[in-house]
Design a protein around this motif. Structure first.
Motif: not given
Length: 163
Positions: A114-118, A132-134, A150-151, A157-159
């Motif tokens: 799972i990755i997040i962030g720019k 995950i996320g915009a 999403g942000c 949304d995850l589900y």
């Protein structure tokens, strides 16, 4: 006034702003610091308008691990996505989180990143990558990975978007 603070790590920037304002660090900064999100060797140099942040490049590191499900730390990820997973972790037995918990447990057994962030960085050990996320939209598009917009994304949304 007349101070610009910039950098690649939201936690370091917030900590510097708190120092300049002479206020206590809020909880999200303390949590980021204790979770090791700040880059090694992070220092603030100068005073007033002459402040400069000096840090070594951020290391790729795991933020959380549940079985074979890994959430990767990214200094450019905001606290909103981090807190999303903290909420899931703290509430996984509640009825509104149950179906999402089952899906996450499936990925914890099967293996997923799972990755997040720019500009996310991770070591790809498992075939499934969940963005995950915009901020991760481009990484998902480039790699053909699962993307949850999403942000930050809502639990719903995850589900709905998590296979």
């Amino acid at each position: 006034p007349h101070v610009l603070i910039s950098g690649h790590n939201c936690g370091e920037i917030d900590a510097t702003a708190c120092r300049l304002l002479g206020i206590d660090e809020p909880e999200h900064v303390r949590l980021s610091r204790s979770a090791g999100v700040f880059a090694p060797g992070y220092t603030v140099q100068g005073e007033g308008a002459g402040i400069r942040l000096r840090a070594s490049p951020p290391a790729v590191s795991e933020f959380k691990r549940i079985g074979r499900l890994r959430l990767w730390s990214n200094p450019q990820a905001c606290t909103m996505c981090r807190y999303l997973f903290r909420d899931v972790q703290h509430n996984f037995l509640k009825p509104q989180y149950f179906k999402l918990t089952v899906k996450l447990l499936f990925h914890a057994v099967r293996g997923a990143e799972i990755i997040i962030g720019k500009n996310p960085q991770w070591r790809k050990e498992y075939p499934t990558v969940i963005c995950i996320g915009a901020c991760t939209r481009q990484a998902a598009k480039d790699g053909g990975y699962i993307h949850i917009p999403g942000c930050p994304p809502a639990i719903r949304d995850l589900y709905e978007k998590l296979p």
